[in-house]
Write a protein that holds these residues in place. Structure first.
Motif, PDB file in Angstrom:
ATOM      1  N   ARG A 263      -5.505   1.649  -3.798  1.00 40.65           N
ATOM      2  CA  ARG A 263      -6.468   2.680  -4.183  1.00 40.65           C
ATOM      3  C   ARG A 263      -5.733   3.947  -4.606  1.00 40.65           C
ATOM      4  O   ARG A 263      -5.207   4.670  -3.766  1.00 40.65           O
ATOM      5  CB  ARG A 263      -7.438   2.947  -3.039  1.00 40.65           C
ATOM      6  CG  ARG A 263      -8.181   1.687  -2.619  1.00 40.65           C
ATOM      7  CD  ARG A 263      -9.331   1.966  -1.672  1.00 40.65           C
ATOM      8  NE  ARG A 263      -9.985   0.727  -1.280  1.00 40.65           N
ATOM      9  CZ  ARG A 263     -10.889   0.083  -2.003  1.00 40.65           C
ATOM     10  NH1 ARG A 263     -11.260   0.579  -3.172  1.00 40.65           N
ATOM     11  NH2 ARG A 263     -11.426  -1.046  -1.578  1.00 40.65           N
ATOM     12  N   LEU A 264      -5.710   4.178  -5.898  1.00 38.91           N
ATOM     13  CA  LEU A 264      -5.040   5.350  -6.450  1.00 38.91           C
ATOM     14  C   LEU A 264      -6.083   6.334  -6.975  1.00 38.91           C
ATOM     15  O   LEU A 264      -7.032   5.932  -7.651  1.00 38.91           O
ATOM     16  CB  LEU A 264      -4.117   4.947  -7.603  1.00 38.91           C
ATOM     17  CG  LEU A 264      -3.028   3.916  -7.321  1.00 38.91           C
ATOM     18  CD1 LEU A 264      -2.239   3.661  -8.597  1.00 38.91           C
ATOM     19  CD2 LEU A 264      -2.119   4.375  -6.208  1.00 38.91           C
ATOM     20  N   PRO A 265      -5.898   7.629  -6.701  1.00 38.55           N
ATOM     21  CA  PRO A 265      -6.825   8.629  -7.238  1.00 38.55           C
ATOM     22  C   PRO A 265      -6.493   8.984  -8.686  1.00 38.55           C
ATOM     23  O   PRO A 265      -6.121  10.115  -9.007  1.00 38.55           O
ATOM     24  CB  PRO A 265      -6.625   9.817  -6.295  1.00 38.55           C
ATOM     25  CG  PRO A 265      -5.204   9.718  -5.871  1.00 38.55           C
ATOM     26  CD  PRO A 265      -4.909   8.231  -5.793  1.00 38.55           C
ATOM     27  N   GLY A 363       6.739   3.198  -9.173  1.00 34.16           N
ATOM     28  CA  GLY A 363       7.440   2.372  -8.182  1.00 34.16           C
ATOM     29  C   GLY A 363       6.576   1.330  -7.517  1.00 34.16           C
ATOM     30  O   GLY A 363       5.624   0.816  -8.097  1.00 34.16           O
ATOM     31  N   GLY A 364       6.926   1.001  -6.266  1.00 38.71           N
ATOM     32  CA  GLY A 364       6.309  -0.112  -5.570  1.00 38.71           C
ATOM     33  C   GLY A 364       4.908   0.165  -5.078  1.00 38.71           C
ATOM     34  O   GLY A 364       4.380   1.277  -5.173  1.00 38.71           O
ATOM     35  N   ASN A 369       5.707  -7.537  -4.985  1.00 38.26           N
ATOM     36  CA  ASN A 369       5.991  -7.872  -6.388  1.00 38.26           C
ATOM     37  C   ASN A 369       5.039  -7.182  -7.366  1.00 38.26           C
ATOM     38  O   ASN A 369       4.925  -7.594  -8.520  1.00 38.26           O
ATOM     39  CB  ASN A 369       5.977  -9.385  -6.601  1.00 38.26           C
ATOM     40  CG  ASN A 369       4.620 -10.013  -6.324  1.00 38.26           C
ATOM     41  OD1 ASN A 369       3.789  -9.443  -5.612  1.00 38.26           O
ATOM     42  ND2 ASN A 369       4.394 -11.197  -6.885  1.00 38.26           N
ATOM     43  N   LEU A 370       4.357  -6.131  -6.915  1.00 39.42           N
ATOM     44  CA  LEU A 370       3.489  -5.347  -7.794  1.00 39.42           C
ATOM     45  C   LEU A 370       4.025  -3.917  -7.866  1.00 39.42           C
ATOM     46  O   LEU A 370       4.219  -3.263  -6.843  1.00 39.42           O
ATOM     47  CB  LEU A 370       2.053  -5.333  -7.273  1.00 39.42           C
ATOM     48  CG  LEU A 370       1.065  -4.440  -8.049  1.00 39.42           C
ATOM     49  CD1 LEU A 370       0.902  -4.929  -9.490  1.00 39.42           C
ATOM     50  CD2 LEU A 370      -0.289  -4.384  -7.341  1.00 39.42           C
ATOM     51  N   PHE A 371       4.223  -3.430  -9.103  1.00 39.53           N
ATOM     52  CA  PHE A 371       4.806  -2.116  -9.321  1.00 39.53           C
ATOM     53  C   PHE A 371       3.867  -1.280 -10.196  1.00 39.53           C
ATOM     54  O   PHE A 371       3.083  -1.825 -10.974  1.00 39.53           O
ATOM     55  CB  PHE A 371       6.188  -2.261  -9.961  1.00 39.53           C
ATOM     56  CG  PHE A 371       7.126  -3.090  -9.130  1.00 39.53           C
ATOM     57  CD1 PHE A 371       7.935  -2.500  -8.170  1.00 39.53           C
ATOM     58  CD2 PHE A 371       7.170  -4.475  -9.289  1.00 39.53           C
ATOM     59  CE1 PHE A 371       8.784  -3.269  -7.386  1.00 39.53           C
ATOM     60  CE2 PHE A 371       8.013  -5.254  -8.504  1.00 39.53           C
ATOM     61  CZ  PHE A 371       8.819  -4.648  -7.550  1.00 39.53           C
ATOM     62  N   LEU A 372       3.986   0.031 -10.067  1.00 37.06           N
ATOM     63  CA  LEU A 372       3.043   0.948 -10.708  1.00 37.06           C
ATOM     64  C   LEU A 372       3.759   1.916 -11.637  1.00 37.06           C
ATOM     65  O   LEU A 372       4.851   2.408 -11.324  1.00 37.06           O
ATOM     66  CB  LEU A 372       2.289   1.745  -9.637  1.00 37.06           C
ATOM     67  CG  LEU A 372       1.631   0.921  -8.519  1.00 37.06           C
ATOM     68  CD1 LEU A 372       1.145   1.833  -7.407  1.00 37.06           C
ATOM     69  CD2 LEU A 372       0.499   0.072  -9.074  1.00 37.06           C
ATOM     70  N   ASN A 373       3.129   2.200 -12.772  1.00 30.35           N
ATOM     71  CA  ASN A 373       3.618   3.213 -13.707  1.00 30.35           C
ATOM     72  C   ASN A 373       2.388   3.781 -14.406  1.00 30.35           C
ATOM     73  O   ASN A 373       2.033   3.385 -15.514  1.00 30.35           O
ATOM     74  CB  ASN A 373       4.600   2.601 -14.709  1.00 30.35           C
ATOM     75  CG  ASN A 373       5.425   3.669 -15.424  1.00 30.35           C
ATOM     76  OD1 ASN A 373       5.215   4.865 -15.235  1.00 30.35           O
ATOM     77  ND2 ASN A 373       6.361   3.237 -16.251  1.00 30.35           N
ATOM     78  N   LEU A 407       7.024  10.382  -5.520  1.00 35.24           N
ATOM     79  CA  LEU A 407       6.522   9.842  -6.790  1.00 35.24           C
ATOM     80  C   LEU A 407       5.734   8.550  -6.605  1.00 35.24           C
ATOM     81  O   LEU A 407       5.030   8.126  -7.522  1.00 35.24           O
ATOM     82  CB  LEU A 407       7.688   9.574  -7.762  1.00 35.24           C
ATOM     83  CG  LEU A 407       8.659  10.725  -8.030  1.00 35.24           C
ATOM     84  CD1 LEU A 407       9.697  10.299  -9.066  1.00 35.24           C
ATOM     85  CD2 LEU A 407       7.917  11.977  -8.498  1.00 35.24           C
ATOM     86  N   THR A 408       5.842   7.923  -5.455  1.00 35.60           N
ATOM     87  CA  THR A 408       5.230   6.613  -5.229  1.00 35.60           C
ATOM     88  C   THR A 408       3.807   6.777  -4.678  1.00 35.60           C
ATOM     89  O   THR A 408       3.354   7.868  -4.344  1.00 35.60           O
ATOM     90  CB  THR A 408       6.062   5.780  -4.256  1.00 35.60           C
ATOM     91  OG1 THR A 408       5.963   6.368  -2.941  1.00 35.60           O
ATOM     92  CG2 THR A 408       7.517   5.729  -4.694  1.00 35.60           C
ATOM     93  N   ALA A 409       3.131   5.642  -4.544  1.00 32.00           N
ATOM     94  CA  ALA A 409       1.770   5.636  -4.001  1.00 32.00           C
ATOM     95  C   ALA A 409       1.736   6.006  -2.524  1.00 32.00           C
ATOM     96  O   ALA A 409       0.656   6.322  -2.003  1.00 32.00           O
ATOM     97  CB  ALA A 409       1.151   4.242  -4.205  1.00 32.00           C
ATOM     98  N   ASP A 410       2.873   6.015  -1.880  1.00 31.95           N
ATOM     99  CA  ASP A 410       2.912   6.339  -0.443  1.00 31.95           C
ATOM    100  C   ASP A 410       2.380   7.736  -0.151  1.00 31.95           C
ATOM    101  O   ASP A 410       1.906   7.996   0.954  1.00 31.95           O
ATOM    102  CB  ASP A 410       4.352   6.233   0.091  1.00 31.95           C
ATOM    103  CG  ASP A 410       4.834   4.796   0.171  1.00 31.95           C
ATOM    104  OD1 ASP A 410       3.985   3.889   0.106  1.00 31.95           O
ATOM    105  OD2 ASP A 410       6.055   4.589   0.285  1.00 31.95           O
TER     106      ASP A 410
END
Length: 413
Positions: A263-265, A363-364, A369-373, A407-410
């Motif tokens: 879940r990304l805003p 990043g992760g 095995n799923l990465f985000l950009n 920079l990551t979803a964390d």
């Protein structure tokens, strides 16, 4: 997933690193959505989050301007209101400095690696290296730019403060309208170029390197099995599988990521542009100008002028209404009335994938095995090379040349 400038540039660096790459996109070719007709700015010096101190008050004032840079449609959308509250929560000094630092880290890296990419590929994209002129119509704007100058100096972004005559020396056609501005801020490291032309040329180079492009492939879902991505389910080809998956779907990323718990805003912020032919070079812009009053960018792209601006919060609407480009047309007519043929202007609208803190998500993810950009907002073209190279390094198990901290979803955990 995605054949815009972010997806194609990521594919290039993955292929360069030795990976066998397949790119999926629902359109008939590369760069046909947000990358199609953006402002054309490589805005390394103007990298800043929209969420800044004082923005909520400014936003209220903008809503009452005749040529306003912001439109908000009161949708019955919990997602929109939640995103808006998160953005307001970042409109303070501490958050602004943190977010600005993260964004500049990516854009400066892009500035540094982009020349190598161009040298390696030899692609043409109507590029120019004459900087960006932030144009101030009032003394108050000129005075207010001192805070930006301090931040530019802090992050090593070169700039020059220009009076009216120096602005005209940089952009001679402004002599015709010298009474309409008081000065400017020249960002000397900025570049310009046609993002779609770049994306098409780089996609061709990728294909020569063995990258497979599958167009007309609408993604229905990302399939998860045993805690990993098992494949991407498309409407035409069925399930397409690989060892690793990169989501570079811009504003549409949440539609396939939310169902699998990522879940990304990231919210779509609609923008507009017009592209018109140059009629007289002596009266046309030579590089990029940013009209600080209307938040409109005017960019020279070869024998064309691109004028882009407006932020409209209207969900996933791609409608181009009859008066949607009035503001950008007003600005080009106001500053360069003899430079281009407005009667031949081609209008366009696209959705910018914005995060509430301005920083993209790289990043992760929760799946190994799923990465985000994604989530680059108005700066996808600016950050494309740097974010793609960093993400490709993460996918390939290499240490990125920049820190991925923040920079990551964390950061949304």
């Amino acid at each position: 997933m995605g054949a815009g400038v972010i997806g194609v540039t990521t594919a290039y660096y993955l292929a360069k690193g030795g990976a066998q790459v397949t790119v999926l996109d629902r359109q008939a070719g590369p760069g046909l959505e947000t990358s199609y007709a953006n402002a054309g700015e490589l805005s390394y010096g103007m990298t800043s989050p929209w969420a800044a101190p004082g923005i909520p008050v400014k936003a209220l004032k903008w809503l009452f301007m005749k040529r306003r840079p912001l439109f908000i449609w009161p949708l019955i959308s919990p997602t929109m209101w939640k995103w808006s509250l998160q953005m307001i929560g970042n409109c303070n000094d501490e958050s602004y400095r943190i977010n600005k630092g993260r964004m500049v880290r990516i854009s400066n890296y892009s500035r540094d690696v982009m020349p190598d990419l161009i040298a390696e590929t030899g692609i043409e994209y109507d590029g120019r290296a004459q900087g960006t002129l932030q144009l101030f119509r009032t003394a108050k704007q000129m005075k207010g730019s001192k805070a930006d100058q301090e931040i530019l100096a802090e992050y090593g972004s070169p700039y020059e403060v220009l009076g009216r005559d120096a602005c005209i020396a940089a952009e001679p056609a402004l002599a015709e309208v010298r009474d309409k501005f008081v000065g400017g801020l020249q960002l000397t490291a900025d570049r310009t170029g046609d993002c779609r032309m770049f994306t098409i040329a780089l996609a061709k180079k990728c294909a020569e390197m063995g990258v497979e492009f599958q167009y007309g492939q609408s993604i229905r879902a990302i399939a998860i099995e045993n805690g990993k991505v098992a494949g991407v389910d498309t409407e035409v080809a069925g399930r397409i599988t690989g060892d690793a998956y990169v989501c570079a779907l811009g504003s549409y990323g949440p539609r396939v990521l939310n169902p699998i718990g990522v879940r990304l805003p990231v919210y779509p912020i609609k923008g507009y542009s017009v592209t018109l032919p140059v009629t007289d070079d002596a009266y046309a812009p030579q590089s990029t100008l940013m009209d600080e009053t209307h938040k409109v960018a005017i960019t020279r792209l070869g024998d064309r002028i691109r004028v882009a601006g407006t932020a409209e919060i209207a969900g996933y609407s791609n409608r181009l209404g009859p008066h949607a480009t009035d503001t950008v047309k007003h600005v080009i007519n106001d500053l360069f009335p003899k430079g281009g043929d407005i009667s031949k202007a081609e209008g366009w609208t696209g959705l910018r994938p914005m995060t509430p803190d301005g920083t993209p998500v790289l990043g992760g993810s929760r799946y190994e095995n799923l990465f985000l950009n994604t989530g680059h907002g108005t700066l996808g073209w600016t950050m494309a090379a740097g974010s793609a190279r960093a993400v490709a390094d993460v996918v390939l198990g290499k240490m990125p040349e920049i820190s991925m901290e923040g920079l990551t979803a964390d950061r949304y955990s």
